[in-house]
Design a protein around this motif. Structure first.
Motif, PDB file in Angstrom:
ATOM      1  N   LEU A 169       0.825  -1.220   0.000  1.00 52.41           N
ATOM      2  CA  LEU A 169       0.000   0.000   0.000  1.00 52.41           C
ATOM      3  C   LEU A 169       0.858   1.269   0.000  1.00 52.41           C
ATOM      4  N   ALA A 170       2.136   1.119  -0.242  1.00 53.75           N
ATOM      5  CA  ALA A 170       3.063   2.254  -0.133  1.00 53.75           C
ATOM      6  C   ALA A 170       2.707   3.397  -1.072  1.00 53.75           C
ATOM      7  N   VAL A 228      -3.557   6.560   2.149  1.00 53.47           N
ATOM      8  CA  VAL A 228      -4.194   5.788   3.225  1.00 53.47           C
ATOM      9  C   VAL A 228      -4.836   6.774   4.198  1.00 53.47           C
ATOM     10  N   LEU A 229      -6.140   6.708   4.307  1.00 56.33           N
ATOM     11  CA  LEU A 229      -6.883   7.616   5.179  1.00 56.33           C
ATOM     12  C   LEU A 229      -6.705   7.208   6.638  1.00 56.33           C
ATOM     13  N   HIS A 230      -6.662   8.215   7.505  1.00 58.66           N
ATOM     14  CA  HIS A 230      -6.427   7.964   8.937  1.00 58.66           C
ATOM     15  C   HIS A 230      -7.447   8.763   9.757  1.00 58.66           C
ATOM     16  N   PRO A 270       0.618   3.107   6.845  1.00 57.30           N
ATOM     17  CA  PRO A 270       1.508   3.068   5.674  1.00 57.30           C
ATOM     18  C   PRO A 270       0.949   3.911   4.534  1.00 57.30           C
ATOM     19  N   GLY A 271       1.706   4.012   3.457  1.00 57.81           N
ATOM     20  CA  GLY A 271       1.254   4.750   2.292  1.00 57.81           C
ATOM     21  C   GLY A 271       1.430   6.252   2.451  1.00 57.81           C
ATOM     22  N   LEU A 276      -8.539   2.597   3.204  1.00 57.34           N
ATOM     23  CA  LEU A 276      -8.710   2.717   4.654  1.00 57.34           C
ATOM     24  C   LEU A 276      -8.456   1.380   5.329  1.00 57.34           C
ATOM     25  N   LEU A 277      -7.635   1.381   6.381  1.00 52.18           N
ATOM     26  CA  LEU A 277      -7.393   0.175   7.175  1.00 52.18           C
ATOM     27  C   LEU A 277      -8.230   0.224   8.445  1.00 52.18           C
ATOM     28  N   MET A 278      -8.833  -0.920   8.792  1.00 51.24           N
ATOM     29  CA  MET A 278      -9.690  -0.980   9.978  1.00 51.24           C
ATOM     30  C   MET A 278      -9.901  -2.436  10.387  1.00 51.24           C
ATOM     31  N   PRO A 279     -10.412  -2.688  11.607  1.00 53.29           N
ATOM     32  CA  PRO A 279     -10.754  -4.055  11.995  1.00 53.29           C
ATOM     33  C   PRO A 279     -11.855  -4.621  11.087  1.00 53.29           C
ATOM     34  N   LEU A 280     -11.835  -5.922  10.923  1.00 52.79           N
ATOM     35  CA  LEU A 280     -12.795  -6.582  10.037  1.00 52.79           C
ATOM     36  C   LEU A 280     -14.239  -6.284  10.423  1.00 52.79           C
ATOM     37  N   SER A 281     -14.540  -6.249  11.721  1.00 53.95           N
ATOM     38  CA  SER A 281     -15.930  -6.016  12.138  1.00 53.95           C
ATOM     39  C   SER A 281     -16.412  -4.635  11.711  1.00 53.95           C
TER      40      SER A 281
END
Length: 263
Positions: free
Chosen positions: A100-101, A105-107, A120-121, A145-150
């Motif tokens: 994902l570099a 990547v939204l935070h 990252p990214g 966007l990275l987040m927990p699966l749930s």
């Protein structure tokens, strides 16, 4: 641990992504006289809800303030990256942070992954206020966007999908309550989330076991016991007849007739 609560109901807070339905159903089955009140609270505000006394316990995301709150870790979630369905990342079943570099990547400000520095990214110009806002930006093609699966399932959209990120931080879920409010009802909930059976006495004072009943003096023996004794007596009598007394003599000697006498 204190005694039973003065309140007629038990208040359970839970953060987005956590589904307490199964545990709530077991609670209603085991404690039908104690209503269970469920309240969803923001992940960042869960500690305050418990410490302010607005809930008796909570299903929260780690870490929590362990100086004032007790916590039992329940499970750790897989981390995924949420992407448009036509994104190049969908060609793989799982990715790494390095993959994902080149992505924006939204935070979001309510992020629950606890990055040591930043995701990252490439960072976006501004951080979205909420995870829901960040999902809208992903759908608009602005970033990933990275987040927990749930949470990915909670914010599901038909035009988005997700892939597992193997080396990203993960979010742990725990049952938590104020240390000075470990009540019997809290212990009941601990038993439920840990899968104890309804008859388990762990953490609770067990009921005294009833005294074993002793047979009354002079009690008549059962029919089987009497029958057994009679049968034993018959066996002994038979043995005495076979191996005991003197055998009877047979008439005559040698089994033949003697010679006639001469006159």
């Amino acid at each position: 641990m204190t005694g039973s609560e003065d309140r007629p109901s038990f208040r359970l807070a839970y953060v987005p992504g956590v589904t307490p339905d199964k545990w709530a159903r077991i609670w209603h089955e085991r404690l039908p006289d104690v209503p269970l009140s469920l309240t969803q609270v923001p992940a960042a505000g869960a500690d305050g809800v418990l410490l302010d006394g607005d809930a008796d316990a909570g299903l929260v995301r780690l870490p929590v303030d362990r100086t004032r709150l007790s916590a039992i870790p329940l499970y750790t979630e897989t981390t995924v990256v949420v992407i448009p369905k036509d994104h190049v990342v969908t060609a793989a079943d799982e990715v790494t942070a390095e993959d994902l570099a080149d992505e924006i990547v939204l935070h979001p400000l309510d992020d629950v992954l606890g990055w040591e520095e930043r995701p990252p990214g490439r960072p976006a110009l501004e951080r979205p206020a909420t995870t829901a806002d960040a999902v809208e930006l992903v759908a608009a093609g602005i970033g990933v966007l990275l987040m927990p699966l749930s949470l990915a399932r909670l914010h599901h959209r038909k035009d988005l999908t997700y892939r597992t990120v193997t080396d990203a931080p993960q979010s742990g879920v725990a049952l938590s309550w104020p240390e000075d409010a470990h009540t019997d009802r809290v212990e009941d909930l601990i038993g439920i989330v840990r899968g104890r059976t309804v008859n388990s006495t762990r953490g609770r004072r067990p009921d005294p076991a009833p005294a074993a009943r002793k047979p009354a003096a002079g009690k008549q023996q059962t029919g089987k016991q009497q029958s057994g004794k009679q049968q034993t007596g018959k066996q002994q009598t038979g043995g005495a007849r076979r191996g005991g007394g003197t055998p009877r003599k047979k008439s005559g000697s040698g089994g033949g007739r003697g010679k006639p006498r001469r006159r």
